[in-house]
Design a protein around this motif. Structure first.
Motif, PDB file in Angstrom:
ATOM      1  N   VAL A 562       0.852  -1.194   0.000  1.00  0.00           N
ATOM      2  CA  VAL A 562       0.000   0.000   0.000  1.00  0.00           C
ATOM      3  C   VAL A 562       0.884   1.239   0.000  1.00  0.00           C
ATOM      4  CG1 VAL A 562      -1.808   1.233   1.255  1.00  0.00           C
ATOM      5  CG2 VAL A 562      -1.734  -1.267   1.316  1.00  0.00           C
ATOM      6  N   GLU A 563       0.718   2.110  -0.984  1.00  0.00           N
ATOM      7  CA  GLU A 563       1.554   3.326  -1.009  1.00  0.00           C
ATOM      8  C   GLU A 563       0.881   4.444  -1.812  1.00  0.00           C
ATOM      9  OE1 GLU A 563       5.175   2.991  -3.439  1.00  0.00           O
ATOM     10  OE2 GLU A 563       4.508   0.999  -4.074  1.00  0.00           O
ATOM     11  N   MET A 564       1.247   5.679  -1.479  1.00  0.00           N
ATOM     12  CA  MET A 564       0.745   6.841  -2.217  1.00  0.00           C
ATOM     13  C   MET A 564       1.745   7.208  -3.307  1.00  0.00           C
ATOM     14  SD  MET A 564      -0.926   9.469   0.547  1.00  0.00           S
ATOM     15  CE  MET A 564       0.435   9.553   1.684  1.00  0.00           C
ATOM     16  N   SER A 565       1.747   6.429  -4.379  1.00  0.00           N
ATOM     17  CA  SER A 565       2.663   6.655  -5.486  1.00  0.00           C
ATOM     18  C   SER A 565       2.085   5.967  -6.709  1.00  0.00           C
ATOM     19  CB  SER A 565       4.038   6.067  -5.124  1.00  0.00           C
ATOM     20  OG  SER A 565       4.649   5.485  -6.248  1.00  0.00           O
ATOM     21  N   ALA A 566       2.226   6.565  -7.857  1.00  0.00           N
ATOM     22  CA  ALA A 566       1.674   5.979  -9.080  1.00  0.00           C
ATOM     23  C   ALA A 566       2.600   4.931  -9.671  1.00  0.00           C
ATOM     24  CB  ALA A 566       1.414   7.075 -10.108  1.00  0.00           C
ATOM     25  N   THR A 567       3.887   5.026  -9.355  1.00  0.00           N
ATOM     26  CA  THR A 567       4.862   4.154 -10.024  1.00  0.00           C
ATOM     27  C   THR A 567       5.368   3.027  -9.121  1.00  0.00           C
ATOM     28  OG1 THR A 567       6.562   5.779  -9.459  1.00  0.00           O
ATOM     29  CG2 THR A 567       5.634   5.911 -11.670  1.00  0.00           C
ATOM     30  N   LYS A 568       4.614   2.725  -8.096  1.00  0.00           N
ATOM     31  CA  LYS A 568       4.919   1.575  -7.220  1.00  0.00           C
ATOM     32  C   LYS A 568       6.351   1.629  -6.706  1.00  0.00           C
ATOM     33  CE  LYS A 568       3.764  -1.214 -10.567  1.00  0.00           C
ATOM     34  NZ  LYS A 568       3.018  -1.456 -11.758  1.00  0.00           N
ATOM     35  N   GLN A 569       6.757   2.765  -6.225  1.00  0.00           N
ATOM     36  CA  GLN A 569       8.157   2.924  -5.823  1.00  0.00           C
ATOM     37  C   GLN A 569       8.542   2.024  -4.646  1.00  0.00           C
ATOM     38  OE1 GLN A 569       9.424   6.977  -5.342  1.00  0.00           O
ATOM     39  NE2 GLN A 569       8.420   7.652  -7.202  1.00  0.00           N
ATOM     40  N   PHE A 570       7.632   1.918  -3.688  1.00  0.00           N
ATOM     41  CA  PHE A 570       7.960   1.116  -2.501  1.00  0.00           C
ATOM     42  C   PHE A 570       8.001  -0.369  -2.865  1.00  0.00           C
ATOM     43  CE2 PHE A 570       6.539  -0.772   1.690  1.00  0.00           C
ATOM     44  CZ  PHE A 570       7.791  -0.679   2.263  1.00  0.00           C
ATOM     45  N   ARG A 571       7.029  -0.773  -3.686  1.00  0.00           N
ATOM     46  CA  ARG A 571       7.051  -2.173  -4.122  1.00  0.00           C
ATOM     47  C   ARG A 571       8.333  -2.448  -4.909  1.00  0.00           C
ATOM     48  NH1 ARG A 571       2.356  -4.413  -7.844  1.00  0.00           N
ATOM     49  NH2 ARG A 571       3.494  -5.989  -9.042  1.00  0.00           N
ATOM     50  N   GLY A 572       8.743  -1.491  -5.710  1.00  0.00           N
ATOM     51  CA  GLY A 572       9.984  -1.627  -6.465  1.00  0.00           C
ATOM     52  C   GLY A 572      11.177  -1.821  -5.534  1.00  0.00           C
ATOM     53  N   LEU A 573      11.171  -1.077  -4.433  1.00  0.00           N
ATOM     54  CA  LEU A 573      12.270  -1.179  -3.466  1.00  0.00           C
ATOM     55  C   LEU A 573      12.305  -2.578  -2.844  1.00  0.00           C
ATOM     56  CD1 LEU A 573      14.487   0.519  -1.958  1.00  0.00           C
ATOM     57  CD2 LEU A 573      12.786   0.879  -0.173  1.00  0.00           C
ATOM     58  N   ILE A 574      11.119  -3.071  -2.492  1.00  0.00           N
ATOM     59  CA  ILE A 574      11.038  -4.412  -1.900  1.00  0.00           C
ATOM     60  C   ILE A 574      11.574  -5.441  -2.893  1.00  0.00           C
ATOM     61  CG2 ILE A 574       9.445  -6.233  -1.120  1.00  0.00           C
ATOM     62  CD1 ILE A 574       7.576  -3.938  -0.176  1.00  0.00           C
ATOM     63  N   GLN A 575      11.115  -5.320  -4.146  1.00  0.00           N
ATOM     64  CA  GLN A 575      11.509  -6.306  -5.152  1.00  0.00           C
ATOM     65  C   GLN A 575      12.991  -6.202  -5.497  1.00  0.00           C
ATOM     66  OE1 GLN A 575       8.441  -5.599  -8.104  1.00  0.00           O
ATOM     67  NE2 GLN A 575       7.124  -7.158  -7.222  1.00  0.00           N
ATOM     68  N   LYS A 576      13.515  -4.982  -5.457  1.00  0.00           N
ATOM     69  CA  LYS A 576      14.936  -4.802  -5.740  1.00  0.00           C
ATOM     70  C   LYS A 576      15.784  -5.587  -4.722  1.00  0.00           C
ATOM     71  CE  LYS A 576      18.660  -1.500  -5.552  1.00  0.00           C
ATOM     72  NZ  LYS A 576      19.172  -0.166  -5.423  1.00  0.00           N
ATOM     73  N   HIS A 577      15.375  -5.489  -3.462  1.00  0.00           N
ATOM     74  CA  HIS A 577      16.195  -6.107  -2.413  1.00  0.00           C
ATOM     75  C   HIS A 577      15.824  -7.548  -2.122  1.00  0.00           C
ATOM     76  CE1 HIS A 577      18.423  -2.529  -1.289  1.00  0.00           C
ATOM     77  NE2 HIS A 577      17.307  -1.849  -1.393  1.00  0.00           N
ATOM     78  N   ALA A 578      14.539  -7.880  -2.234  1.00  0.00           N
ATOM     79  CA  ALA A 578      14.102  -9.197  -1.758  1.00  0.00           C
ATOM     80  C   ALA A 578      13.594 -10.107  -2.866  1.00  0.00           C
ATOM     81  CB  ALA A 578      13.018  -9.004  -0.688  1.00  0.00           C
ATOM     82  N   GLY A 579      13.591  -9.658  -4.099  1.00  0.00           N
ATOM     83  CA  GLY A 579      13.130 -10.506  -5.201  1.00  0.00           C
ATOM     84  C   GLY A 579      11.650 -10.316  -5.482  1.00  0.00           C
ATOM     85  N   ASP A 580      11.125 -11.038  -6.479  1.00  0.00           N
ATOM     86  CA  ASP A 580       9.725 -10.750  -6.856  1.00  0.00           C
ATOM     87  C   ASP A 580       8.713 -11.726  -6.259  1.00  0.00           C
ATOM     88  OD1 ASP A 580       9.945 -13.008  -8.316  1.00  0.00           O
ATOM     89  OD2 ASP A 580       9.282 -12.122 -10.214  1.00  0.00           O
ATOM     90  N   PHE A 581       9.164 -12.663  -5.452  1.00  0.00           N
ATOM     91  CA  PHE A 581       8.274 -13.571  -4.711  1.00  0.00           C
ATOM     92  C   PHE A 581       7.262 -14.270  -5.618  1.00  0.00           C
ATOM     93  CE2 PHE A 581       9.521 -10.236  -1.638  1.00  0.00           C
ATOM     94  CZ  PHE A 581      10.171 -11.017  -0.713  1.00  0.00           C
TER      95      PHE A 581
END
Lengths: 628, 312
Positions: A562-581
């Motif tokens: 859940v985030e206030m961003s159109a480009t999924k920046q936080f999800r991108g950060l999670i995926q960058k560090h932890a993979g795409d699950f």
């Protein structure tokens, strides 16, 4: 949604005193034993225009602004009318009444100032009132205020009317008014308050909305996220702040500027944000705990001194109060879309520590952490929050702030310690030694005997002199990067992430920053309805808590970020560090200028689990992982 | 309390050699560069004033001038292009007992750092600012700088620079500097005297230091012959009179591009409070050096709990 809550919205024009009135009213509710939460909505203009403040009060469980509201005090915009020509600027005159109706719950109460507003100008007013079972009480608040002296006191009249309508004592309100004013002004305001209260109290009410009852165990204080940050900085020994005004960072800058001179500190308003951050670097280099900050556009200018601090290993604490961008965007509206900006700005393999607190208490805790990390590891640390958290007031136990100060300069040597420190043949202090345990080479402060060295933004030898030697370059880069690993270990011990809800739950929500409370409230509601949901509030943004986040995502079947961003920046950060699950993450996004409401999150989880349906807010989007 | 900064104010005879780094890095300046003159004059001035190298903070920007503190032994901060002044200002506010000197080039100081220059002069911080003015960008290979003459040609100004040069002395005066002088590397004795005066002056001292660039301004003797306005009978004006100083600066700045190099002191305001004094006067800054407090175990730090009553 608890039934036993009052969500009072006071609406009017900017400059009409909405802020001060609402703050006093929030305090009065707090003093009567309730938990409160304020939400401020205002346009980017000085006077006039539609603005409102919402105060949610209940006996516990208040973590967000809630869904909608149940009491509207529509004061009218006294700046909407041009007094000389008796003309109206557009349709602004009726906005305080008309603009707010969409969010008013069924059965809600409306008090409007019939001295300024005419309900007949509001389209379909009668029909809507009937349809929604609203209870409408028109009152000539302006006339009432004028009778006792001054029109500006119609705020007070509105508060008096509110108190009568929800069965609230006037004691706390009177006390707060006495704290804020005196003399004739106080007398007149008290008269208006009582007059409005009495006039309304005599009427018959058709609604059943009353102020909830509550009782705190401890004395409470009403503070915003900005207060949390400023107070933490002061407790951390910060006695130097430099800045340039920009909404919403200005809140912290103002609080600090008012306090520091009396604490023997220095506050500097300077020519631009490059200077602001460079001053913080200069003061910190010279032995004073320092802070600077800005909002998106101003922070962009700080990229340069930020890199300088990284290269010279000068401790630096910066704040970034996000608002909607790009460029100057929407100055008074929250967004979480500067995340990548603060993490990646500045050239080279640059690195910094970043924290995203979620409420005033976390603002305090994490700003303290930001100072400790910055001075222990000689690294810039950034506290990133948003417009919502900056000006959002909540009640906190008064004892929360009773902490020991920590003015320690961290990895800084005294003159006695410098005597035993490494020096080169000429007596120059080897400030940037490679061979350290955690990547940190202790520093000296200008003026100290035996500590002279050169701090350079160019790559340098241990003594600080400019160097392009490849072996030295590799050693210095690796040492500086090593600090991040050390910091991660340090942060793991502090455990700043918040796991919320049932540990065995099979559906997860991941959130950061100001939206965490709203998500937690949604989790409570869903679990009360028999669902199995939990949430993870991530506070450490860099270095990222990979293990904790991975563990969380792997423990659930599905998770929504859940985030206030159109480009999924936080999800991108999670995926960058932890993979795409394996595509188990999806996103709930909102970027229309308003924060989430709990119901939107509940609805999104429902759709994600069962499919179909539409999200309650048109500007909210649910994006699945597929296709990423 | 034990003094945390014992290098400050220590009185003894200081030799100019003490300001030469022990393991001297080879200067990367070109042979014949005017920057050697600044280095020499600065070392001489510090020795003359008896400053301990460890009580001096020398902040520089980027460019040839930015390397000054690589060849000068003291505490140093080699910052970034144009930013030596905000860093220096803060160092002075953090510890006003430190001797703070900032140095930068004409591109660094009058171009990219121009805004900081205006505001540092306006605020009148008690520090010295030496601008190496060689009328050209040196380290990036010869482009026009804010002080390059109109028509100056380079690879990025192939048709010749269309801009008039900046007038640094006049700019400094109108911005609020309280000591303004111009000297030249070709006149080392005057340069040292002026740096001594500038450091002793209680307020913002701006020295426009003419440094010849033998590589990009082919005439290495571009500032010779020079005239010392204080020594010449042709130029009589009162350095304490703003109007007279202003007229003299205007004349000097016009004459430079016509081949007449006038150097000397142009303005000094001894009455104006420095920024630090002004802030202290308003109760906006502590009397004792702020940085000392962090080394004082007995200091009682106020805390947030002291303010929360207002939020109850």
């Amino acid at each position: 949604m608890t039934d036993d809550e009052l969500i009072w919205r006071i609406a009017g024009g900017s400059g009409d005193g909405i802020d001060s009135t609402s703050q006093n009213f929030a305090k009065a509710l707090m003093r009567s034993g309730l938990d409160v939460f304020t939400h401020r909505h205002y346009p980017s203009r000085i006077r006039g225009g539609h603005t409102y403040v919402e105060i949610r009060a209940a006996d516990g469980g208040v973590k967000s602004r809630g869904d909608g509201y149940n009491f509207l005090l529509a004061l009218g915009d006294s700046f909407a009318r041009n007094p000389s020509e008796n003309a109206v600027y557009g349709d602004e005159e009726i906005k305080p009444l008309s603009e707010n109706l969409d969010d008013l719950r069924e059965g809600g109460v409306i008090v409007y100032d019939e001295g300024l507003l005419d309900a007949e100008d509001v389209p379909n007013f009668e029909e809507r009132v009937e349809e929604n079972d609203w209870n409408v009480y028109p009152l000539d608040l302006r006339g009432l205020a004028k009778e006792h002296g001054r029109e500006v006191m119609r705020n007070t009249a509105g508060v008096g009317a509110t108190a009568a309508l929800v069965g609230m004592d006037l004691d706390h309100i009177e006390d707060l008014m006495a704290d804020a004013m005196g003399g004739d002004i106080l007398e007149q305001n008290l008269e208006v308050l009582h007059d409005a209260y009495d006039q309304v109290n005599e009427k018959e009410f058709s609604h059943d909305l009353t102020v909830p009852e509550g009782e705190h165990d401890e004395e409470q204080v009403l503070v915003s996220g900005s207060h949390g940050i400023a107070y933490a900085a002061i407790d951390a020994g910060c006695r130097f702040i430099s800045g340039y005004p920009m909404t919403p960072w200005t809140d912290v800058f103002t609080i600090m500027s008012q306090l520091l001179p009396d604490l023997g500190g220095v506050s500097e308003q300077v020519e631009d944000e490059i200077a602001a951050a460079a001053l913080a670097v200069g003061a910190s280099h010279s032995g004073v705990k320092s802070m600077s900050g800005s909002s998106g556009g101003g922070f962009a200018l700080m990229s340069e001194p930020l890199g300088l601090a990284e290269m010279t290993e000068t401790p630096l604490v910066l704040l970034e109060a996000m608002r909607a961008g790009p460029s100057t965007g929407m100055p008074t509206k929250p967004e979480q879309a500067d995340l990548e900006h603060i993490l990646y700005t500045s050239q080279g393999d640059s690195h910094r520590v970043a924290f995203g607190p979620s409420d005033p208490k976390e603002c305090y805790e994490q700003t303290r952490t930001a100072f400790e990390i910055a001075y222990d590891y000689q690294i810039p640390s950034i506290v990133v929050y948003d417009q919502k958290l900056s000006g959002e007031y909540r009640n906190v136990d008064a004892t929360f702030f009773d902490r020991e100060p920590a003015p320690d300069l961290g990895s800084t040597l005294t003159e006695a310690e410098l005597e035993d420190a490494p020096h080169d043949d000429s007596g120059k202090f080897e400030r940037f030694r490679h061979d350290t345990e955690n990547g940190v080479s202790p520093r000296s402060i200008p003026g100290q005997k035996g500590g002279r060295y050169l701090a350079s933004g160019n790559e340098h030898w241990p003594t600080g002199h400019i160097a392009e030697d490849p072996d030295n370059r590799v050693a210095q880069v690796e040492r500086r990067l090593q600090k991040l690993e050390s910091v991660r270990g340090d942060l793991d011990e502090r455990d700043q992430q918040t796991l919320y809800g049932d540990e065995d739950a099979d559906f997860g929500l991941i959130v950061w920053g100001s939206q965490q409370g709203t998500v937690e409230e949604a989790v409570d509601r869903m679990n009360a309805d028999g669902n199995s949901v939990k949430a993870l509030g991530v506070s450490d943004l860099s270095p990222f808590p990979v293990e904790e986040v991975t563990e969380f995502v792997e423990s659930v079947d599905e998770a929504i970020v859940v985030e206030m961003s159109a480009t999924k920046q936080f999800r991108g950060l999670i995926q960058k560090h932890a993979g795409d699950f394996d595509g188990t993450l999806s996103s709930l996004l909102k970027y229309n200028g308003n924060p989430f409401e709990p119901a939107e999150i509940v609805e999104a989880v429902e759709i994600e689990q069962n499919g179909g349906g539409e999200l309650p807010t048109a500007q909210t989007t649910l994006e699945p992982a597929a296709g990423d | 309390m034990s003094k945390a900064f014992s290098a400050i104010g220590e009185e003894r005879d200081v030799e100019r050699d003490e300001f030469t780094p022990g393991l001297e890095p080879q200067p990367t300046w070109c042979p014949g560069c005017g920057d050697f003159g600044v280095l020499k004059a600065l070392k001489g001035a510090m020795a003359e004033l008896g400053k301990d190298p460890e009580e001096v903070l020398l902040c520089t920007g980027i460019g040839c001038s930015g390397k000054l503190n690589s060849y000068f032994e003291s505490y140093g901060f080699h910052t970034i292009h144009g930013r030596s002044l905000p860093v220096s200002r803060a160092a002075k506010l953090a510890n006003h007992d430190l001797e703070v000197v900032a140095a930068g080039g004409d591109g660094d100081g009058y171009g990219i750092g121009g805004n900081h220059f205006l505001h540092t002069a306006r605020e009148n911080h008690d520090m010295t600012y030496i601008v190496f003015n060689n009328e050209v960008f040196g380290l990036t290979k010869g482009q026009s700088s804010p002080t390059s003459p109109k028509g100056h040609k380079s690879k990025t100004q192939p048709k010749g620079n269309a801009k008039d040069p900046i007038r640094p002395l006049s700019l400094s005066l109108s911005a609020g500097a309280s000591y303004i002088a111009r000297t030249a590397a070709v006149n080392p004795n005057q340069a040292q005297e002026i740096i001594v005066e500038a450091i002793e002056h209680d307020g913002f001292s701006h020295i426009d230091f003419l440094t010849q660039c033998p590589t990009w301004n082919k005439d290495a003797k571009q500032y010779v012959p020079y005239v010392d306005v204080q020594d010449s009978d042709d130029y009589e004006f009162d350095v304490h009179d703003r109007q007279e100083a202003s007229e003299m600066m205007y004349e000097t700045e016009s004459a430079l591009y016509e081949g007449t190099v006038l150097t000397g002191r142009y303005y000094e305001d001894e009455d104006r409070r420095s920024y630090q004094q002004e802030k202290q006067h308003r109760g906006d800054m502590p009397e004792e050096p702020l940085a000392e407090r962090y080394f004082d175990d007995d200091y009682e730090w106020e805390r947030s709990y002291d303010f929360i009553d207002r939020h109850k």
